[in-house]
Motif scaffolding. Structure first.
Motif, PDB file in Angstrom:
ATOM      1  N   GLY A 179       0.831  -1.208   0.000  1.00  0.00           N
ATOM      2  CA  GLY A 179       0.000   0.000   0.000  1.00  0.00           C
ATOM      3  C   GLY A 179       0.864   1.257   0.000  1.00  0.00           C
ATOM      4  O   GLY A 179       2.017   1.243  -0.450  1.00  0.00           O
ATOM      5  N   THR A 180       0.287   2.313   0.554  1.00  0.00           N
ATOM      6  CA  THR A 180       0.958   3.624   0.556  1.00  0.00           C
ATOM      7  C   THR A 180       2.416   3.510   0.998  1.00  0.00           C
ATOM      8  O   THR A 180       3.317   4.005   0.322  1.00  0.00           O
ATOM      9  CB  THR A 180       0.208   4.572   1.540  1.00  0.00           C
ATOM     10  OG1 THR A 180      -1.163   4.581   1.164  1.00  0.00           O
ATOM     11  CG2 THR A 180       0.763   5.975   1.512  1.00  0.00           C
ATOM     12  N   MET A 181       2.667   2.859   2.114  1.00  0.00           N
ATOM     13  CA  MET A 181       4.025   2.836   2.662  1.00  0.00           C
ATOM     14  C   MET A 181       4.905   1.768   2.037  1.00  0.00           C
ATOM     15  O   MET A 181       6.086   1.996   1.797  1.00  0.00           O
ATOM     16  CB  MET A 181       3.978   2.648   4.184  1.00  0.00           C
ATOM     17  CG  MET A 181       3.477   3.850   4.918  1.00  0.00           C
ATOM     18  SD  MET A 181       4.243   5.404   4.429  1.00  0.00           S
ATOM     19  CE  MET A 181       5.939   5.192   4.951  1.00  0.00           C
TER      20      MET A 181
ATOM     21  N   ASP B  76       1.978  -8.782  -1.436  1.00  0.00           N
ATOM     22  CA  ASP B  76       0.623  -8.414  -0.988  1.00  0.00           C
ATOM     23  C   ASP B  76      -0.285  -9.620  -1.220  1.00  0.00           C
ATOM     24  O   ASP B  76       0.161 -10.678  -1.693  1.00  0.00           O
ATOM     25  CB  ASP B  76       0.122  -7.156  -1.714  1.00  0.00           C
ATOM     26  CG  ASP B  76      -0.838  -6.346  -0.839  1.00  0.00           C
ATOM     27  OD1 ASP B  76      -1.852  -6.913  -0.379  1.00  0.00           O
ATOM     28  OD2 ASP B  76      -0.574  -5.149  -0.591  1.00  0.00           O
TER      29      ASP B  76
ATOM     30  N   SER C 147       4.496  -3.577   6.326  1.00  0.00           N
ATOM     31  CA  SER C 147       3.586  -2.423   6.230  1.00  0.00           C
ATOM     32  C   SER C 147       2.172  -2.883   5.927  1.00  0.00           C
ATOM     33  O   SER C 147       1.549  -2.425   4.967  1.00  0.00           O
ATOM     34  CB  SER C 147       4.053  -1.452   5.139  1.00  0.00           C
ATOM     35  OG  SER C 147       4.959  -0.522   5.637  1.00  0.00           O
TER      36      SER C 147
ATOM     37  N   GLU D 222      -2.755  -1.233  10.249  1.00  0.00           N
ATOM     38  CA  GLU D 222      -2.418  -0.990  11.659  1.00  0.00           C
ATOM     39  C   GLU D 222      -3.325  -1.801  12.595  1.00  0.00           C
ATOM     40  O   GLU D 222      -4.226  -1.251  13.233  1.00  0.00           O
ATOM     41  CB  GLU D 222      -2.561   0.524  11.907  1.00  0.00           C
ATOM     42  CG  GLU D 222      -2.012   1.017  13.203  1.00  0.00           C
ATOM     43  CD  GLU D 222      -0.495   1.137  13.229  1.00  0.00           C
ATOM     44  OE1 GLU D 222       0.183   0.418  12.471  1.00  0.00           O
ATOM     45  OE2 GLU D 222      -0.014   1.929  14.039  1.00  0.00           O
TER      46      GLU D 222
ATOM     47  N   LYS E 251      -0.842  -7.995  12.291  1.00  0.00           N
ATOM     48  CA  LYS E 251       0.629  -7.912  12.204  1.00  0.00           C
ATOM     49  C   LYS E 251       1.259  -9.164  12.835  1.00  0.00           C
ATOM     50  O   LYS E 251       2.188  -9.749  12.279  1.00  0.00           O
ATOM     51  CB  LYS E 251       1.141  -6.623  12.866  1.00  0.00           C
ATOM     52  CG  LYS E 251       0.876  -5.373  12.016  1.00  0.00           C
ATOM     53  CD  LYS E 251       1.475  -4.131  12.636  1.00  0.00           C
ATOM     54  CE  LYS E 251       1.034  -2.838  11.985  1.00  0.00           C
ATOM     55  NZ  LYS E 251       1.576  -2.544  10.661  1.00  0.00           N
TER      56      LYS E 251
ATOM     57  N   ASN F 246       6.718  -1.291  10.398  1.00  0.00           N
ATOM     58  CA  ASN F 246       6.587   0.140  10.104  1.00  0.00           C
ATOM     59  C   ASN F 246       5.368   0.717  10.828  1.00  0.00           C
ATOM     60  O   ASN F 246       4.846   1.761  10.441  1.00  0.00           O
ATOM     61  CB  ASN F 246       6.447   0.307   8.578  1.00  0.00           C
ATOM     62  CG  ASN F 246       6.425   1.748   8.143  1.00  0.00           C
ATOM     63  OD1 ASN F 246       7.151   2.579   8.672  1.00  0.00           O
ATOM     64  ND2 ASN F 246       5.591   2.064   7.163  1.00  0.00           N
TER      65      ASN F 246
ATOM     66  N   SER G 200       2.739   2.750  12.907  1.00  0.00           N
ATOM     67  CA  SER G 200       2.793   4.178  13.249  1.00  0.00           C
ATOM     68  C   SER G 200       2.555   4.398  14.730  1.00  0.00           C
ATOM     69  O   SER G 200       3.150   5.292  15.323  1.00  0.00           O
ATOM     70  CB  SER G 200       1.694   4.951  12.516  1.00  0.00           C
ATOM     71  OG  SER G 200       1.778   4.779  11.152  1.00  0.00           O
TER      72      SER G 200
ATOM     73  N   PHE H  89       9.113   4.604   8.840  1.00  0.00           N
ATOM     74  CA  PHE H  89       9.345   5.652   7.846  1.00  0.00           C
ATOM     75  C   PHE H  89       8.231   6.694   7.949  1.00  0.00           C
ATOM     76  O   PHE H  89       7.093   6.364   8.292  1.00  0.00           O
ATOM     77  CB  PHE H  89       9.320   5.061   6.436  1.00  0.00           C
ATOM     78  CG  PHE H  89      10.466   4.125   6.147  1.00  0.00           C
ATOM     79  CD1 PHE H  89      10.489   2.840   6.682  1.00  0.00           C
ATOM     80  CD2 PHE H  89      11.510   4.522   5.338  1.00  0.00           C
ATOM     81  CE1 PHE H  89      11.541   1.971   6.420  1.00  0.00           C
ATOM     82  CE2 PHE H  89      12.562   3.662   5.064  1.00  0.00           C
ATOM     83  CZ  PHE H  89      12.583   2.385   5.605  1.00  0.00           C
TER      84      PHE H  89
ATOM     85  N   ILE I 296      -1.974  10.743   4.581  1.00  0.00           N
ATOM     86  CA  ILE I 296      -1.760   9.467   5.307  1.00  0.00           C
ATOM     87  C   ILE I 296      -2.773   8.426   4.819  1.00  0.00           C
ATOM     88  O   ILE I 296      -2.452   7.246   4.649  1.00  0.00           O
ATOM     89  CB  ILE I 296      -1.943   9.664   6.836  1.00  0.00           C
ATOM     90  CG1 ILE I 296      -0.919  10.648   7.404  1.00  0.00           C
ATOM     91  CG2 ILE I 296      -1.827   8.324   7.577  1.00  0.00           C
ATOM     92  CD1 ILE I 296      -1.187  11.047   8.864  1.00  0.00           C
TER      93      ILE I 296
END
Ligand SMILES: NC(=O)c1ccc[n+]([C@@H]2O[C@H](COP(=O)([O-])OP(=O)(O)OC[C@H]3O[C@@H](n4cnc5c(N)ncnc54)[C@H](O)[C@@H]3O)[C@@H](O)[C@H]2O)c1
Length: 309
Positions: free
Chosen positions: A15-17, A36, A93, A96, A101, A121, A123, A145, A239
């Motif tokens: 994804g984004t990160m 992924d 990543s 969240e 995870k 990673n 947050s 990051f 974000i």
């Protein structure tokens, strides 16, 4: 494991990160596997990675040839076995969610070589929440990051069981990929910068969710007084509203916190309309030309009509 032995990077979550981390590693000469859940997600992710690399070329940060070579070093894979088999360094990543995870780390612990270093990673969570699930707590820490397109500051946060050698190795690896590490002395929710950022975003969300002020005026206030190019809701758009919602939802439940719940519901009302932020083209603002980047946004000055004669 020493720095020279790190050759293959596995980025879990595209994804984004994951896209940003994968590209920054590849730009610095590493072979990267981007993993992924499906080929379809990976095709989309690779398109965004190419777009990002082209942006670096336009900004003069990479030559066309360097960008092409970096893209060539990234192999997308939806097969965990193939992706993890020879990984020396893992950067996770996925969304969240501590349970997810933990599950992902347990899966890759069974696949990756014994020597691999695992990093998260996350947050807002802390690595001790899933250190045991990695099966290698001494070779595991948070390596976090920020938006790699705009900053090269990274956080390294060991948990009490992380070995000193692992911390030093992650610091060296960070520098090797052009990042400046800030290593925490102990675990802290939100590291250093995000701890300050969350307090700021929570307050901004509460001002909007409690109907004290508009999204635009909240951003305008911050931008005008601090001479900033972006305000809290512009930041949430970058974000991803779903990512910020997840954090709010998690802490609202954990702390039974009424305002966090209200903030989460406020974000959800946008998410339900498909407004996930920059990544979906719409969030609090519309992209690629959000209102807050227009020259008169900060002043909010309407054209004064000519006085009638
Ligand atoms: N977005 C940010 O600005 C930002 C900054 C720093 C850190 N982070 C953290 O990075 C992590 C990822 O955030 P993001 O914004 O990239 O999220 P995202 O939603 O953009 O991407 C997450 C990706 O993980 C994939 N995924 C889900 N389950 C998976 C699984 N079991 N195996 C493999 N892949 C899986 C999803 O399909 C998705 O592509 C989160 O922990 C977040 O807190 C986000």
């Amino acid at each position: 494991m020493n720095l020279e032995e790190i050759k293959k990077i596995l980025v879990i979550g595209s994804g984004t990160m994951g896209q940003q981390i994968g590209l920054v590693c590849a730009m610095n000469g590493y072979d990267v596997t981007l993993h992924d859940l499906s080929e379809e997600l990976l095709v989309k992710a690779m398109a965004r990675v190419r777009k990002m690399a082209n942006g670096y070329v336009r900004a003069g940060r990479l030559s066309q040839a360097e960008a092409a070579a970096a893209i060539d070093r990234i192999s997308p894979s939806s097969d965990p076995e193939g992706a993890g088999r020879d990984a020396d360094f893992v950067s996770e990543s996925v969304p969240e969610d501590p349970v997810l995870k933990g599950r992902v780390f347990a899966l890759f612990n069974g696949i990756c070589p014994e020597r691999s270093i695992f990093t998260t990673n996350t947050s807002t969570l802390i690595p001790s929440m899933f250190a045991e699930a990695t099966g290698r707590p001494d070779r595991f820490a948070a390596f976090h990051f920020h938006d790699v397109r705009f900053t090269n500051l990274v956080d390294i946060m060991p948990h009490p069981g992380t070995s000193e050698a692992t911390v030093r190795l992650i610091e060296d690896f960070a520098r090797r990929i052009g990042q400046n590490p800030v290593t925490l002395k102990k675990e802290n929710y939100g590291y250093v910068f995000n701890a300050m950022l969350s307090a700021w975003l929570d307050t901004a969300e509460a001002l909007a969710a409690n109907e004290v002020s508009s999204v635009e005026d909240i951003d305008r206030s911050w931008m005008a007084v601090f001479h900033m190019p972006i305000g809290p809701f512009g930041i949430i758009d970058s974000i991803g509203l779903d990512t910020v919602w997840k954090v709010n939802d998690f802490w609202a439940t954990q702390l039974n916190h009424g305002q966090f719940r209200k903030n989460a519901e406020f974000l959800k009302s946008y998410i339900d309309q498909g407004r996930l932020g920059e990544k979906s083209g719409r969030g609090f603002y519309e992209y690629p030309d959000p209102e807050f980047r227009k020259p008169d946004f900060k002043t909010n000055r309407k054209k004064v009509p000519e006085p009638g004669i």
